[in-house]
Design a protein around this motif. Structure first.
Motif, PDB file in Angstrom:
ATOM      1  N   ASN A   1       0.826  -1.211   0.000  1.00 43.61           N
ATOM      2  CA  ASN A   1       0.000   0.000   0.000  1.00 43.61           C
ATOM      3  C   ASN A   1       0.853   1.251   0.000  1.00 43.61           C
ATOM      4  O   ASN A   1       0.590   2.218  -0.704  1.00 43.61           O
TER       5      ASN A   1
ATOM      6  N   VAL B   1       9.947   2.065  -7.694  1.00 44.60           N
ATOM      7  CA  VAL B   1       9.244   1.114  -6.839  1.00 44.60           C
ATOM      8  C   VAL B   1      10.223   0.402  -5.898  1.00 44.60           C
ATOM      9  O   VAL B   1       9.982   0.305  -4.695  1.00 44.60           O
TER      10      VAL B   1
ATOM     11  N   ALA C   1       2.171  -2.954  -7.816  1.00 45.03           N
ATOM     12  CA  ALA C   1       3.032  -2.763  -6.655  1.00 45.03           C
ATOM     13  C   ALA C   1       3.163  -4.090  -5.902  1.00 45.03           C
ATOM     14  O   ALA C   1       4.244  -4.464  -5.446  1.00 45.03           O
TER      15      ALA C   1
ATOM     16  N   ALA D   1       2.435   1.740  -3.395  1.00 42.87           N
ATOM     17  CA  ALA D   1       1.447   2.206  -4.362  1.00 42.87           C
ATOM     18  C   ALA D   1       1.162   3.685  -4.151  1.00 42.87           C
ATOM     19  O   ALA D   1       1.126   4.475  -5.102  1.00 42.87           O
ATOM     20  N   ASP D   2       0.975   4.077  -2.907  1.00 42.65           N
ATOM     21  CA  ASP D   2       0.695   5.482  -2.591  1.00 42.65           C
ATOM     22  C   ASP D   2       1.854   6.377  -2.990  1.00 42.65           C
ATOM     23  O   ASP D   2       1.674   7.437  -3.564  1.00 42.65           O
TER      24      ASP D   2
ATOM     25  N   PRO E   1      -0.198   1.359  -9.846  1.00 39.10           N
ATOM     26  CA  PRO E   1      -1.397   0.653  -9.397  1.00 39.10           C
ATOM     27  C   PRO E   1      -1.065  -0.441  -8.391  1.00 39.10           C
ATOM     28  O   PRO E   1      -0.016  -1.081  -8.480  1.00 39.10           O
ATOM     29  N   ARG E   2      -1.973  -0.633  -7.462  1.00 38.69           N
ATOM     30  CA  ARG E   2      -1.733  -1.554  -6.361  1.00 38.69           C
ATOM     31  C   ARG E   2      -1.351  -2.956  -6.809  1.00 38.69           C
ATOM     32  O   ARG E   2      -0.468  -3.586  -6.238  1.00 38.69           O
TER      33      ARG E   2
END
Lengths: 116, 117
Positions: free
Chosen positions: A8, B38, A21, A11-12, A17-18
Protein backbone atom coordinates in the motif's frame (compact mmCIF):
# COMPACT_ATOMS: atom_id res chain seq x y z
CA UNK A 1 4.11 -3.78 9.19
CA UNK A 2 3.50 -6.70 6.88
CA UNK A 3 3.74 -7.18 3.15
CA UNK A 4 0.34 -5.70 2.52
CA UNK A 5 1.17 -2.49 4.32
CA UNK A 6 4.36 -2.23 2.35
CA UNK A 7 2.48 -2.72 -0.92
CA UNK A 8 0.00 0.00 0.00
CA UNK A 9 2.78 2.32 0.92
CA UNK A 10 4.61 1.72 -2.32
CA UNK A 11 1.45 2.21 -4.36
CA UNK A 12 0.70 5.48 -2.59
CA UNK A 13 4.20 6.76 -2.84
CA UNK A 14 4.88 5.89 -6.47
CA UNK A 15 1.44 6.09 -8.01
CA UNK A 16 1.88 2.62 -9.46
CA UNK A 17 -1.40 0.65 -9.40
CA UNK A 18 -1.73 -1.55 -6.36
CA UNK A 19 -1.74 -4.81 -8.30
CA UNK A 20 1.56 -3.96 -9.91
CA UNK A 21 3.03 -2.76 -6.65
CA UNK A 22 2.07 -6.10 -5.12
CA UNK A 23 3.68 -7.94 -7.98
CA UNK A 24 6.80 -5.85 -7.54
CA UNK A 25 7.12 -6.56 -3.82
CA UNK A 26 6.53 -10.24 -4.48
CA UNK A 27 9.22 -10.22 -7.15
CA UNK A 28 11.75 -8.50 -4.93
CA UNK A 29 11.24 -11.09 -2.21
CA UNK A 30 11.47 -13.85 -4.76
CA UNK A 31 14.66 -12.63 -6.38
CA UNK A 32 16.29 -12.08 -3.02
CA UNK A 33 15.29 -15.50 -1.84
CA UNK A 34 16.61 -17.15 -4.98
CA UNK A 35 19.84 -15.28 -4.72
CA UNK A 36 20.46 -16.37 -1.15
CA UNK A 37 19.43 -19.91 -1.97
CA UNK A 38 22.17 -19.96 -4.62
CA UNK A 39 24.55 -18.70 -2.00
CA UNK A 40 25.05 -15.30 -3.59
CA UNK A 41 25.09 -12.20 -1.55
CA UNK A 42 22.76 -9.27 -2.02
CA UNK A 43 24.14 -5.78 -1.92
CA UNK A 44 21.74 -2.90 -1.68
CA UNK A 45 23.42 0.45 -1.46
CA UNK A 46 22.33 2.31 1.62
CA UNK A 47 20.15 -0.51 2.87
CA UNK A 48 22.61 -3.24 3.58
CA UNK A 49 24.17 -6.52 2.57
CA UNK A 50 22.82 -10.02 3.02
CA UNK A 51 25.40 -12.78 3.18
CA UNK A 52 25.04 -16.51 3.40
CA UNK A 53 27.37 -17.82 6.01
CA UNK A 54 28.27 -21.34 6.86
CA UNK A 55 27.53 -22.34 10.40
CA UNK A 56 29.59 -25.05 11.93
CA UNK A 57 28.08 -27.61 14.18
CA UNK A 58 27.92 -26.19 17.60
CA UNK A 59 26.72 -26.83 21.05
CA UNK A 60 23.90 -24.68 22.15
CA UNK A 61 21.92 -24.63 25.29
CA UNK A 62 18.28 -24.59 25.91
CA UNK A 63 17.79 -21.35 27.79
CA UNK A 64 15.12 -22.98 29.88
CA UNK A 65 17.27 -25.91 30.90
CA UNK A 66 20.79 -24.57 30.86
CA UNK A 67 22.46 -27.77 31.96
CA UNK A 68 21.27 -29.66 28.94
CA UNK A 69 23.28 -29.40 25.78
CA UNK A 70 21.53 -29.15 22.50
CA UNK A 71 23.29 -29.87 19.28
CA UNK A 72 23.02 -27.25 16.63
CA UNK A 73 23.42 -28.89 13.26
CA UNK A 74 25.83 -27.41 10.73
CA UNK A 75 24.24 -25.47 7.97
CA UNK A 76 23.90 -22.02 6.56
CA UNK A 77 22.63 -18.86 8.08
CA UNK A 78 22.06 -15.42 6.78
CA UNK A 79 23.86 -12.45 8.10
CA UNK A 80 22.50 -9.02 7.42
CA UNK A 81 24.86 -6.08 7.66
CA UNK A 82 22.88 -2.89 7.81
CA UNK A 83 23.96 -0.15 5.45
CA UNK A 84 24.48 3.48 6.17
CA UNK A 85 20.88 4.59 6.06
CA UNK A 86 19.87 1.85 8.42
CA UNK A 87 22.68 2.54 10.81
CA UNK A 88 21.67 6.14 11.19
CA UNK A 89 18.28 5.15 12.52
CA UNK A 90 18.54 7.21 15.60
CA UNK A 91 19.71 10.28 13.80
CA UNK A 92 18.19 13.32 15.46
CA UNK A 93 14.91 14.37 14.03
CA UNK A 94 14.22 10.97 12.56
CA UNK A 95 11.34 9.87 14.71
CA UNK A 96 12.21 9.99 18.37
CA UNK A 97 13.05 6.57 19.67
CA UNK A 98 11.00 5.60 22.70
CA UNK A 99 12.60 5.80 26.11
CA UNK A 100 16.06 4.25 25.92
CA UNK A 101 18.94 6.27 24.73
CA UNK A 102 22.29 7.14 26.06
CA UNK A 103 22.10 7.72 29.78
CA UNK A 104 22.30 11.35 30.73
CA UNK A 105 25.76 11.10 32.21
CA UNK A 106 27.32 9.59 29.14
CA UNK A 107 28.78 12.29 27.03
CA UNK A 108 28.40 11.37 23.42
CA UNK A 109 31.77 9.98 22.70
CA UNK A 110 32.89 9.33 19.20
CA UNK A 111 31.61 6.01 18.02
CA UNK A 112 34.32 4.26 16.08
CA UNK A 113 33.43 3.68 12.52
CA UNK A 114 30.09 5.38 12.76
CA UNK A 115 30.83 8.05 10.25
CA UNK A 116 33.50 8.44 7.67
CA UNK B 1 16.96 3.72 -23.43
CA UNK B 2 18.32 0.24 -23.05
CA UNK B 3 21.89 1.26 -22.50
CA UNK B 4 23.80 -1.81 -21.40
CA UNK B 5 25.62 -0.09 -18.65
CA UNK B 6 28.38 -2.28 -17.31
CA UNK B 7 27.67 -2.63 -13.64
CA UNK B 8 30.79 -1.31 -12.03
CA UNK B 9 32.85 -3.74 -10.06
CA UNK B 10 30.02 -6.15 -9.61
CA UNK B 11 31.37 -9.17 -7.90
CA UNK B 12 30.38 -12.47 -9.38
CA UNK B 13 27.35 -13.92 -7.77
CA UNK B 14 26.24 -10.70 -6.17
CA UNK B 15 22.70 -9.49 -6.54
CA UNK B 16 22.35 -5.74 -6.69
CA UNK B 17 19.57 -3.23 -6.98
CA UNK B 18 19.98 -3.28 -10.74
CA UNK B 19 19.02 -6.95 -10.77
CA UNK B 20 15.96 -6.30 -8.68
CA UNK B 21 14.92 -3.41 -10.91
CA UNK B 22 15.24 -5.57 -13.98
CA UNK B 23 13.13 -8.37 -12.60
CA UNK B 24 10.53 -6.03 -11.19
CA UNK B 25 10.22 -4.27 -14.53
CA UNK B 26 9.62 -7.56 -16.24
CA UNK B 27 7.29 -9.15 -13.71
CA UNK B 28 5.17 -6.12 -12.93
CA UNK B 29 5.24 -4.74 -16.47
CA UNK B 30 6.76 -1.44 -15.56
CA UNK B 31 9.38 0.65 -17.26
CA UNK B 32 12.87 0.43 -15.84
CA UNK B 33 12.43 3.88 -14.45
CA UNK B 34 9.16 3.06 -12.71
CA UNK B 35 10.62 -0.18 -11.45
CA UNK B 36 13.53 1.66 -9.94
CA UNK B 37 11.22 4.06 -8.15
CA UNK B 38 9.24 1.11 -6.84
CA UNK B 39 12.33 -0.75 -5.62
CA UNK B 40 13.59 2.38 -3.88
CA UNK B 41 10.21 2.87 -2.31
CA UNK B 42 10.16 -0.68 -0.97
CA UNK B 43 13.46 -0.31 0.83
CA UNK B 44 12.82 3.18 2.08
CA UNK B 45 9.50 1.87 3.34
CA UNK B 46 11.30 -0.77 5.38
CA UNK B 47 13.73 1.81 6.70
CA UNK B 48 11.04 4.22 7.77
CA UNK B 49 9.06 1.46 9.39
CA UNK B 50 12.06 0.58 11.53
CA UNK B 51 12.74 4.21 12.14
CA UNK B 52 9.31 4.59 13.66
CA UNK B 53 10.08 1.64 15.88
CA UNK B 54 7.91 -0.79 14.00
CA UNK B 55 9.18 -4.16 12.92
CA UNK B 56 8.45 -5.46 9.49
CA UNK B 57 7.55 -8.98 8.59
CA UNK B 58 7.73 -10.35 5.09
CA UNK B 59 6.18 -13.77 5.04
CA UNK B 60 8.44 -16.33 3.45
CA UNK B 61 11.49 -14.12 3.62
CA UNK B 62 12.04 -12.85 7.11
CA UNK B 63 11.57 -9.96 9.43
CA UNK B 64 13.46 -6.82 10.26
CA UNK B 65 13.49 -5.66 13.84
CA UNK B 66 15.37 -3.34 16.08
CA UNK B 67 17.49 -4.77 18.81
CA UNK B 68 18.95 -2.81 21.63
CA UNK B 69 22.65 -3.20 21.93
CA UNK B 70 23.90 -2.33 25.33
CA UNK B 71 26.69 0.07 26.12
CA UNK B 72 30.07 -1.43 25.57
CA UNK B 73 33.69 -0.54 25.59
CA UNK B 74 35.21 -0.54 22.17
CA UNK B 75 38.56 0.48 20.87
CA UNK B 76 39.31 3.19 18.47
CA UNK B 77 41.11 1.47 15.63
CA UNK B 78 42.62 4.70 14.41
CA UNK B 79 44.13 5.77 17.70
CA UNK B 80 46.08 2.66 18.53
CA UNK B 81 43.27 1.10 20.45
CA UNK B 82 42.23 3.83 22.81
CA UNK B 83 39.21 2.60 24.73
CA UNK B 84 35.97 4.40 24.09
CA UNK B 85 32.64 3.93 25.77
CA UNK B 86 30.01 3.33 23.17
CA UNK B 87 26.53 4.25 24.37
CA UNK B 88 23.71 1.76 23.92
CA UNK B 89 21.94 1.99 20.62
CA UNK B 90 19.37 0.25 18.56
CA UNK B 91 20.63 -1.81 15.70
CA UNK B 92 18.58 -3.33 12.92
CA UNK B 93 18.44 -7.07 12.91
CA UNK B 94 17.24 -9.41 10.22
CA UNK B 95 15.74 -12.71 11.17
CA UNK B 96 15.36 -15.11 8.27
CA UNK B 97 11.94 -16.69 7.94
CA UNK B 98 11.28 -20.37 8.15
CA UNK B 99 10.94 -20.86 4.42
CA UNK B 100 14.16 -19.02 3.69
CA UNK B 101 16.06 -21.01 6.29
CA UNK B 102 14.80 -24.22 4.77
CA UNK B 103 15.74 -23.11 1.29
CA UNK B 104 19.31 -22.14 2.06
CA UNK B 105 19.86 -25.41 3.85
CA UNK B 106 18.29 -27.58 1.18
CA UNK B 107 20.28 -26.32 -1.73
CA UNK B 108 23.87 -26.19 -0.64
CA UNK B 109 25.18 -22.85 -1.82
CA UNK B 110 28.22 -23.16 -4.04
CA UNK B 111 27.90 -26.91 -3.72
CA UNK B 112 26.79 -29.23 -6.50
CA UNK B 113 23.48 -31.07 -6.53
CA UNK B 114 21.23 -31.19 -3.53
CA UNK B 115 20.60 -34.78 -2.67
CA UNK B 116 20.34 -34.05 1.01
CA UNK B 117 16.92 -34.34 2.68
Amino acid sequence: MIKNDLVNRVADETGVPRAQAARAVETIIDVMRQSLTRGSRIELRGFGVFLVKRRKRGIGRNPKRPDEQVEIPPGFTIRFKPGKELRDLEAPGAGTPPAEGAPEGTQSLPVPGARA
Amino acid sequence: MESERPVASRAEGTTTKADLVEEVARAAELTKKQAETVVDSVFSGIISSLRSGQKIELRGFGSFKLRLRGARVARNPKKSGVKVLVPPKKVPYFKPGKRLKELINEAEPSGPGSDSP
